[in-house]
Design a protein around this motif. Structure first.
Motif, mmCIF file in Angstrom:
data_model
loop_
_atom_site.group_PDB
_atom_site.id
_atom_site.type_symbol
_atom_site.label_atom_id
_atom_site.label_comp_id
_atom_site.label_asym_id
_atom_site.label_seq_id
_atom_site.Cartn_x
_atom_site.Cartn_y
_atom_site.Cartn_z
ATOM 1 N N PRO A 164 -6.232 2.096 37.997
ATOM 2 C CA PRO A 164 -4.680 2.277 38.430
ATOM 3 C C PRO A 164 -4.351 3.739 38.873
ATOM 4 C CG PRO A 164 -4.364 1.816 36.251
ATOM 5 C CD PRO A 164 -5.987 1.486 36.685
ATOM 6 N N VAL A 165 -3.568 3.958 39.913
ATOM 7 C CA VAL A 165 -3.472 5.478 40.383
ATOM 8 C C VAL A 165 -2.116 5.926 39.561
ATOM 9 C CG1 VAL A 165 -2.533 6.683 42.302
ATOM 10 C CG2 VAL A 165 -4.134 4.957 42.460
ATOM 11 N N THR A 166 -1.145 4.989 38.944
ATOM 12 C CA THR A 166 -0.429 5.299 38.000
ATOM 13 C C THR A 166 -0.230 4.385 37.031
ATOM 14 O OG1 THR A 166 1.324 4.129 39.272
ATOM 15 C CG2 THR A 166 1.173 6.396 40.037
ATOM 16 N N VAL A 167 0.454 4.845 35.850
ATOM 17 C CA VAL A 167 0.373 4.203 34.596
ATOM 18 C C VAL A 167 2.025 4.088 34.625
ATOM 19 C CG1 VAL A 167 -0.203 4.231 32.262
ATOM 20 C CG2 VAL A 167 -1.748 5.327 33.744
ATOM 21 N N THR A 168 2.305 2.503 33.722
ATOM 22 C CA THR A 168 3.526 2.302 33.761
ATOM 23 C C THR A 168 3.655 2.313 32.187
ATOM 24 O OG1 THR A 168 2.709 -0.036 33.434
ATOM 25 C CG2 THR A 168 3.839 0.657 35.404
ATOM 26 N N ARG A 169 4.841 2.357 31.521
ATOM 27 C CA ARG A 169 5.182 2.329 30.173
ATOM 28 C C ARG A 169 4.409 1.423 29.496
ATOM 29 N NH1 ARG A 169 9.063 5.505 28.370
ATOM 30 N NH2 ARG A 169 10.186 5.409 30.332
ATOM 31 N N ASP A 170 4.223 0.246 29.862
ATOM 32 C CA ASP A 170 3.521 -0.834 29.120
ATOM 33 C C ASP A 170 2.160 -0.802 29.315
ATOM 34 O OD1 ASP A 170 4.009 -1.839 31.623
ATOM 35 O OD2 ASP A 170 4.577 -3.602 31.123
ATOM 36 N N ALA A 171 1.571 0.206 29.699
ATOM 37 C CA ALA A 171 0.024 0.066 30.321
ATOM 38 C C ALA A 171 -0.691 -0.205 29.027
ATOM 39 C CB ALA A 171 -0.248 1.579 30.676
ATOM 40 N N GLY A 172 -2.054 -0.857 29.354
ATOM 41 C CA GLY A 172 -2.945 -1.063 28.277
ATOM 42 C C GLY A 172 -3.965 0.159 28.217
ATOM 43 N N LEU A 173 -4.852 -0.267 27.290
ATOM 44 C CA LEU A 173 -5.963 0.783 27.032
ATOM 45 C C LEU A 173 -6.701 1.124 28.410
ATOM 46 C CD1 LEU A 173 -7.356 0.091 23.540
ATOM 47 C CD2 LEU A 173 -5.469 1.826 24.269
ATOM 48 N N TRP A 174 -7.070 -0.078 29.305
ATOM 49 C CA TRP A 174 -7.687 0.278 30.300
ATOM 50 C C TRP A 174 -7.058 1.080 31.262
ATOM 51 C CZ3 TRP A 174 -12.662 0.063 32.123
ATOM 52 C CH2 TRP A 174 -12.845 0.128 33.393
ATOM 53 N N ASP A 175 -5.761 0.848 31.339
ATOM 54 C CA ASP A 175 -4.897 1.616 32.512
ATOM 55 C C ASP A 175 -4.964 3.244 32.042
ATOM 56 O OD1 ASP A 175 -4.211 -0.527 33.889
ATOM 57 O OD2 ASP A 175 -2.529 -0.920 32.586
ATOM 58 N N LEU A 176 -4.971 3.400 30.832
ATOM 59 C CA LEU A 176 -4.648 4.786 30.453
ATOM 60 C C LEU A 176 -6.492 5.423 30.117
ATOM 61 C CD1 LEU A 176 -2.453 4.474 27.172
ATOM 62 C CD2 LEU A 176 -2.111 5.756 29.487
ATOM 63 N N LEU A 177 -7.375 4.871 30.487
ATOM 64 C CA LEU A 177 -8.902 5.227 30.053
ATOM 65 C C LEU A 177 -9.264 6.632 31.159
ATOM 66 C CD1 LEU A 177 -11.280 4.846 28.973
ATOM 67 C CD2 LEU A 177 -12.241 3.313 30.549
ATOM 68 N N LEU A 178 -8.656 6.453 32.582
ATOM 69 C CA LEU A 178 -8.999 7.382 33.360
ATOM 70 C C LEU A 178 -8.092 8.714 33.034
ATOM 71 C CD1 LEU A 178 -10.453 8.556 35.823
ATOM 72 C CD2 LEU A 178 -8.763 7.803 37.156
ATOM 73 N N PRO A 179 -6.901 8.326 32.785
ATOM 74 C CA PRO A 179 -5.926 9.982 32.254
ATOM 75 C C PRO A 179 -6.542 10.352 31.024
ATOM 76 C CG PRO A 179 -4.612 8.213 33.007
ATOM 77 C CD PRO A 179 -6.010 7.560 32.946
ATOM 78 N N ALA A 180 -7.106 9.535 30.115
ATOM 79 C CA ALA A 180 -7.494 10.053 28.817
ATOM 80 C C ALA A 180 -8.987 10.809 28.924
ATOM 81 C CB ALA A 180 -7.889 8.952 27.605
ATOM 82 N N LEU A 181 -9.724 10.247 29.831
ATOM 83 C CA LEU A 181 -11.149 10.931 30.298
ATOM 84 C C LEU A 181 -10.649 12.322 30.539
ATOM 85 C CD1 LEU A 181 -13.236 8.039 31.748
ATOM 86 C CD2 LEU A 181 -13.736 9.439 29.717
ATOM 87 N N VAL A 182 -9.826 12.401 31.567
ATOM 88 C CA VAL A 182 -9.518 13.666 32.092
ATOM 89 C C VAL A 182 -8.799 14.540 31.092
ATOM 90 C CG1 VAL A 182 -7.666 14.890 33.870
ATOM 91 C CG2 VAL A 182 -9.115 12.764 34.347
ATOM 92 N N LEU A 183 -7.943 14.123 30.149
ATOM 93 C CA LEU A 183 -7.324 14.729 29.213
ATOM 94 C C LEU A 183 -8.509 15.401 28.147
ATOM 95 C CD1 LEU A 183 -4.769 16.062 28.209
ATOM 96 C CD2 LEU A 183 -4.325 13.906 26.969
ATOM 97 N N GLY A 184 -9.457 14.632 27.910
ATOM 98 C CA GLY A 184 -10.327 14.527 26.929
ATOM 99 C C GLY A 184 -11.319 15.809 27.590
ATOM 100 N N THR A 185 -11.389 16.327 28.653
ATOM 101 C CA THR A 185 -12.459 17.127 29.326
ATOM 102 C C THR A 185 -11.842 18.540 28.612
ATOM 103 O OG1 THR A 185 -11.026 17.235 31.306
ATOM 104 C CG2 THR A 185 -13.145 15.841 31.121
ATOM 105 N N LEU A 186 -10.783 18.506 28.406
ATOM 106 C CA LEU A 186 -9.901 19.799 27.999
ATOM 107 C C LEU A 186 -10.784 20.317 26.652
ATOM 108 C CD1 LEU A 186 -6.142 19.387 28.166
ATOM 109 C CD2 LEU A 186 -7.470 21.097 29.529
ATOM 110 N N VAL A 187 -11.095 19.547 25.795
ATOM 111 C CA VAL A 187 -11.887 19.778 24.523
ATOM 112 C C VAL A 187 -13.216 19.335 24.197
ATOM 113 C CG1 VAL A 187 -9.392 19.592 23.242
ATOM 114 C CG2 VAL A 187 -10.789 17.722 23.371
ATOM 115 N N ILE A 188 -13.864 18.593 25.050
ATOM 116 C CA ILE A 188 -15.193 17.982 24.930
ATOM 117 C C ILE A 188 -16.142 19.162 24.979
ATOM 118 C CG2 ILE A 188 -17.111 16.607 26.059
ATOM 119 C CD1 ILE A 188 -15.140 14.622 27.026
ATOM 120 N N ALA A 189 -16.022 20.145 25.818
ATOM 121 C CA ALA A 189 -17.155 21.225 25.694
ATOM 122 C C ALA A 189 -17.144 21.998 24.728
ATOM 123 C CB ALA A 189 -16.893 21.871 27.222
ATOM 124 N N THR A 190 -15.792 22.447 24.119
ATOM 125 C CA THR A 190 -15.793 23.362 23.066
ATOM 126 C C THR A 190 -16.194 22.659 21.751
ATOM 127 O OG1 THR A 190 -13.870 24.382 24.158
ATOM 128 C CG2 THR A 190 -14.241 24.702 21.671
#
Length: 309
Positions: A164-190
């Motif tokens: 999904p392009v946007t995420v609602t308040r009652d979003a499931g784990l699949w809806d949050l997967l892409l933002p979590a992947l993007v957010l995780g790139t901040l620390v994966i390399a280090t």
């Protein structure tokens, strides 16, 4: 251990007051007109000035104003948002659940990828996998989240339609997967590089040669000895990275329109909503301090040689 915990708690108190004082000062102390700073560019009537003065004690010295704020913060009163006209504690209670899910998912993804790849790179140091991994980490480090987030949204959300392009308040784990992947790139390399260096160093340690001389299998040596000792700096880094993920969530939640802590903080900064920004940042400071204390206490569990007394 008891004395160590007490000492750390005292350090946390000093850090909390120092951080909140700086944030409060940056938002209010250097403003030519603190009343106008509270409401932004909107016109301000005399009755509104009187109401703001009664609510925020603006006619008191700055240290007295800060004390009133801290007293309210310690009692759970974070004030009222100027733009939303709602209690900040209520907004925080609504925003925390989705931000916690996003941050924990990002930490889990980053830890699994970084530790797995870092262990393999450390064991096969100088090999093809190690060299490829190092190149990929350089690319990831060179791409800030402010660029990666909209690119991932367009490619995987709009063009491919996988997420999904946007995420609602009652979003499931699949809806949050892409933002979590993007957010995780901040620390994966280090985290990957730290894991690789730690594993490679422990592989050359004397206790590893002794374990192999006793006839232990390579899997046993790595799992029971190398990995356990190598995780100590990684656990430390993960604890620190949680704070980085909280701050990085400001951009990620803003791009994906996730109604979490970062999104509200981003909106408060843009609208110059001083009470909202100070309240949210103060709570993030507390979360960061508590997480770091927990990480420090995990040291003894990971390595019995570590003692705080």
């Amino acid at each position: 251990m008891f004395r160590y915990i007490v000492r750390r708690l005292l350090q946390m108190v000093l850090t909390f007051f120092g951080a909140t004082f700086l944030v409060y000062a940056l938002m209010f102390a250097n403003q030519d007109d603190p009343y106008q700073a509270l409401v932004g560019e909107r016109p301000l009537s005399e009755s509104q000035r009187i109401a703001l003065n009664a609510q925020y004690h603006l006619d008191d010295p700055f240290l007295v104003q800060y004390w009133h704020y801290v007293r309210g913060l310690l009692t759970g009163d974070l004030g009222t948002s100027l733009t939303q006209r709602r209690p900040i504690s209520e907004m925080l209670a609504e925003a925390w659940p989705i931000t916690i899910k996003l941050a924990l998912l990002a930490v889990l993804i980053a830890a699994v990828i970084a530790v797995s790849a870092g262990v393999l790179s450390g064991i096969r140091r100088g090999g093809v996998f190690d060299n490829v991994t190092l190149v990929i980490t350089l690319i990831v480090l060179a791409m800030p989240v402010v660029v990666l987030a909209p690119v991932a949204q367009v490619v995987f959300g709009v063009q491919l339609g996988w997420f999904p392009v946007t995420v609602t308040r009652d979003a499931g784990l699949w809806d949050l997967l892409l933002p979590a992947l993007v957010l995780g790139t901040l620390v994966i390399a280090t985290e990957l590089r730290v894991t690789r260096s730690s594993v490679a160093e422990n592989m050359r340690a004397d206790y590893v040669r002794t374990a192999r001389a006793k006839g232990l299998t390579n899997k046993r040596v790595i799992g029971a000895h190398v990995l356990r000792n190598s995780l100590i700096p990684v656990i430390t880094l993960i604890g620190v990275d949680i704070g980085a993920l909280m701050s990085g969530a400001i951009i990620t939640e803003g791009v994906f329109n996730i109604p979490g802590v970062g999104f509200n903080l981003f909106r408060g900064i843009r609208a110059e909503d001083g009470p909202l920004v100070v309240g949210f940042v103060s709570v993030l400071v507390i979360v960061f301090l508590v997480i770091n204390l927990i990480v420090d206490l995990l040291y003894a569990a990971l390595d019995p040689r570590i003692r705080y007394e």
